[in-house]
Scaffold this motif. Structure first.
Motif, PDB file in Angstrom:
ATOM      1  N   UNK A 150       0.869  -1.174   0.000  1.00  0.00           N
ATOM      2  CA  UNK A 150       0.000   0.000   0.000  1.00  0.00           C
ATOM      3  C   UNK A 150       0.908   1.227   0.000  1.00  0.00           C
ATOM      4  N   UNK A 151       0.686   2.148  -0.953  1.00  0.00           N
ATOM      5  CA  UNK A 151       1.508   3.350  -1.057  1.00  0.00           C
ATOM      6  C   UNK A 151       0.689   4.626  -0.904  1.00  0.00           C
ATOM      7  N   UNK A 152      -0.574   4.484  -0.582  1.00  0.00           N
ATOM      8  CA  UNK A 152      -1.478   5.611  -0.409  1.00  0.00           C
ATOM      9  C   UNK A 152      -2.845   5.087  -0.021  1.00  0.00           C
ATOM     10  N   UNK A 153      -3.839   5.995   0.068  1.00  0.00           N
ATOM     11  CA  UNK A 153      -5.188   5.528   0.386  1.00  0.00           C
ATOM     12  C   UNK A 153      -5.689   4.580  -0.709  1.00  0.00           C
ATOM     13  N   UNK A 154      -6.238   3.454  -0.316  1.00  0.00           N
ATOM     14  CA  UNK A 154      -6.721   2.475  -1.299  1.00  0.00           C
ATOM     15  C   UNK A 154      -8.130   2.858  -1.729  1.00  0.00           C
ATOM     16  N   UNK A 155      -8.275   3.015  -3.045  1.00  0.00           N
ATOM     17  CA  UNK A 155      -9.567   3.335  -3.654  1.00  0.00           C
ATOM     18  C   UNK A 155      -9.761   2.417  -4.848  1.00  0.00           C
ATOM     19  N   UNK A 156     -10.873   1.701  -4.868  1.00  0.00           N
ATOM     20  CA  UNK A 156     -11.186   0.788  -5.961  1.00  0.00           C
ATOM     21  C   UNK A 156     -11.863   1.581  -7.074  1.00  0.00           C
TER      22      UNK A 156
ATOM     23  N   UNK B 136      -8.023  -8.338   2.542  1.00  0.00           N
ATOM     24  CA  UNK B 136      -6.648  -8.262   2.048  1.00  0.00           C
ATOM     25  C   UNK B 136      -6.651  -8.504   0.538  1.00  0.00           C
ATOM     26  N   UNK B 137      -5.957  -7.639  -0.199  1.00  0.00           N
ATOM     27  CA  UNK B 137      -5.732  -7.880  -1.617  1.00  0.00           C
ATOM     28  C   UNK B 137      -4.569  -8.852  -1.748  1.00  0.00           C
ATOM     29  N   UNK B 138      -4.721  -9.843  -2.610  1.00  0.00           N
ATOM     30  CA  UNK B 138      -3.693 -10.864  -2.803  1.00  0.00           C
ATOM     31  C   UNK B 138      -3.272 -10.830  -4.269  1.00  0.00           C
ATOM     32  N   UNK B 139      -1.960 -10.711  -4.485  1.00  0.00           N
ATOM     33  CA  UNK B 139      -1.392 -10.675  -5.829  1.00  0.00           C
ATOM     34  C   UNK B 139      -0.520 -11.903  -6.018  1.00  0.00           C
ATOM     35  N   UNK B 140      -0.588 -12.496  -7.215  1.00  0.00           N
ATOM     36  CA  UNK B 140       0.233 -13.658  -7.530  1.00  0.00           C
ATOM     37  C   UNK B 140       0.855 -13.440  -8.900  1.00  0.00           C
ATOM     38  N   UNK B 141       2.140 -13.790  -9.039  1.00  0.00           N
ATOM     39  CA  UNK B 141       2.806 -13.765 -10.338  1.00  0.00           C
ATOM     40  C   UNK B 141       3.158 -15.199 -10.701  1.00  0.00           C
TER      41      UNK B 141
ATOM     42  N   UNK C 257       2.668 -25.699 -18.234  1.00  0.00           N
ATOM     43  CA  UNK C 257       2.836 -24.531 -17.392  1.00  0.00           C
ATOM     44  C   UNK C 257       4.009 -24.689 -16.449  1.00  0.00           C
ATOM     45  N   UNK C 258       4.227 -23.679 -15.637  1.00  0.00           N
ATOM     46  CA  UNK C 258       5.291 -23.727 -14.647  1.00  0.00           C
ATOM     47  C   UNK C 258       4.670 -23.579 -13.267  1.00  0.00           C
ATOM     48  N   UNK C 259       5.082 -24.411 -12.317  1.00  0.00           N
ATOM     49  CA  UNK C 259       4.549 -24.261 -10.969  1.00  0.00           C
ATOM     50  C   UNK C 259       5.227 -23.123 -10.193  1.00  0.00           C
ATOM     51  N   UNK C 260       6.263 -22.508 -10.786  1.00  0.00           N
ATOM     52  CA  UNK C 260       6.970 -21.434 -10.085  1.00  0.00           C
ATOM     53  C   UNK C 260       6.072 -20.209 -10.014  1.00  0.00           C
ATOM     54  N   UNK C 261       5.958 -19.661  -8.802  1.00  0.00           N
ATOM     55  CA  UNK C 261       5.085 -18.510  -8.609  1.00  0.00           C
ATOM     56  C   UNK C 261       5.544 -17.744  -7.379  1.00  0.00           C
ATOM     57  N   UNK C 262       4.962 -16.587  -7.179  1.00  0.00           N
ATOM     58  CA  UNK C 262       5.237 -15.783  -5.997  1.00  0.00           C
ATOM     59  C   UNK C 262       3.953 -15.050  -5.643  1.00  0.00           C
ATOM     60  N   UNK C 263       3.699 -14.875  -4.345  1.00  0.00           N
ATOM     61  CA  UNK C 263       2.473 -14.244  -3.868  1.00  0.00           C
ATOM     62  C   UNK C 263       2.814 -13.103  -2.927  1.00  0.00           C
ATOM     63  N   UNK C 264       2.015 -12.044  -2.975  1.00  0.00           N
ATOM     64  CA  UNK C 264       2.180 -10.911  -2.069  1.00  0.00           C
ATOM     65  C   UNK C 264       0.802 -10.439  -1.628  1.00  0.00           C
ATOM     66  N   UNK C 265       0.692 -10.020  -0.373  1.00  0.00           N
ATOM     67  CA  UNK C 265      -0.593  -9.580   0.189  1.00  0.00           C
ATOM     68  C   UNK C 265      -0.523  -8.118   0.594  1.00  0.00           C
ATOM     69  N   UNK C 266      -1.637  -7.407   0.402  1.00  0.00           N
ATOM     70  CA  UNK C 266      -1.739  -6.001   0.787  1.00  0.00           C
ATOM     71  C   UNK C 266      -3.000  -5.833   1.628  1.00  0.00           C
ATOM     72  N   UNK C 267      -2.869  -5.696   2.955  1.00  0.00           N
ATOM     73  CA  UNK C 267      -4.054  -5.446   3.781  1.00  0.00           C
ATOM     74  C   UNK C 267      -4.633  -4.065   3.444  1.00  0.00           C
ATOM     75  N   UNK C 268      -5.944  -4.000   3.327  1.00  0.00           N
ATOM     76  CA  UNK C 268      -6.597  -2.713   3.062  1.00  0.00           C
ATOM     77  C   UNK C 268      -6.736  -2.007   4.407  1.00  0.00           C
ATOM     78  N   UNK C 269      -5.917  -0.959   4.608  1.00  0.00           N
ATOM     79  CA  UNK C 269      -5.853  -0.270   5.890  1.00  0.00           C
ATOM     80  C   UNK C 269      -6.029   1.231   5.702  1.00  0.00           C
ATOM     81  N   UNK C 270      -6.347   1.940   6.806  1.00  0.00           N
ATOM     82  CA  UNK C 270      -6.446   3.397   6.698  1.00  0.00           C
ATOM     83  C   UNK C 270      -5.082   3.984   6.337  1.00  0.00           C
ATOM     84  N   UNK C 271      -5.104   5.128   5.680  1.00  0.00           N
ATOM     85  CA  UNK C 271      -3.866   5.805   5.268  1.00  0.00           C
ATOM     86  C   UNK C 271      -3.891   7.235   5.802  1.00  0.00           C
ATOM     87  N   UNK C 272      -2.870   7.609   6.544  1.00  0.00           N
ATOM     88  CA  UNK C 272      -2.820   8.960   7.096  1.00  0.00           C
ATOM     89  C   UNK C 272      -3.977   9.175   8.057  1.00  0.00           C
ATOM     90  N   UNK C 273      -4.694  10.280   7.907  1.00  0.00           N
ATOM     91  CA  UNK C 273      -5.827  10.598   8.771  1.00  0.00           C
ATOM     92  C   UNK C 273      -7.129   9.981   8.311  1.00  0.00           C
TER      93      UNK C 273
END
Length: 181
Positions: A99-105, A139-144, A152-168
């Motif tokens: 998360x690099x700022x307020x999350x807005x869909x 939580x947003x979940x990203x997979x590459x 196919x290839x079973x090689x992969x990587x996963x990263x999670x981003x909890x949707x949290x408040x940002x700043x105030x």
């Protein structure tokens, strides 16, 4: 009937291959806005007369979710095949999203929807970054991963981003409200 010189007989199939490769690559839709930003590259294998093998790190913003950025590192083949763009890249790809700022869909999305896609060989292999929502944990979940038409290839990587408040910001959106059912 004329006989071709040995040089012409060799060059003609080579020219046909280059023309076919150009047509295939130029037919693919290109969207400059979807291209990731190159952060840096580091050489991993030295080559004498051709480009070195490298690791390249890229950054990209999620196109449908403001406030989330992902960084991924991919190996890039050097050598003659890498130099002319026909080397098949390996499937070892790492991923980190934050998360690099307020999350807005911006729009509703499907579980496993593509965020980014790039070709990893001339014809059959591609790398994909996909997004999902862990609705229970907000939580947003990203997979590459990379895939091929044949195997196919079973090689992969996963990263999670909890949707949290940002700043105030006090209100937090629920990713579950934005997943297509």
């Amino acid at each position: 009937m004329s006989q071709e010189a040995p040089q012409e007989a060799f060059l003609r199939p080579l020219l046909v291959c280059f023309v076919v490769a150009f047509v295939v690559l130029s037919a693919a839709p290109s969207r400059a806005a979807d291209e990731p930003d190159l952060i840096f590259k580091r050489s991993t294998v030295f080559k004498w007369l051709t480009p070195n093998d490298k690791l390249a790190t890229y950054g990209l913003d999620d196109p449908e979710v403001d406030g989330v950025a992902c960084h991924f590192t991919v190996p890039e083949r050097g050598g003659f095949k890498g130099w002319i763009g026909v080397a098949e890249e390996v499937s070892d790809i790492s991923l980190a999203c934050r998360q690099i700022g307020p999350i807005k869909f911006k729009a509703k999305f499907e579980q496993g929807e593509d965020v980014f896609r790039r070709r990893r060989s001339l014809f059959f292999k591609k790398m994909q970054i996909v997004r999902g929502c862990d609705t229970k944990r907000n939580v947003l979940v990203y997979m590459v991963y990379s895939d091929r038409i044949i195997e196919g290839s079973p090689k992969n990587s996963t990263s999670s981003v909890p949707v949290q408040p940002w700043g105030g910001q006090g209100d937090v959106e629920k990713c579950a409200d934005w997943v297509t059912k």
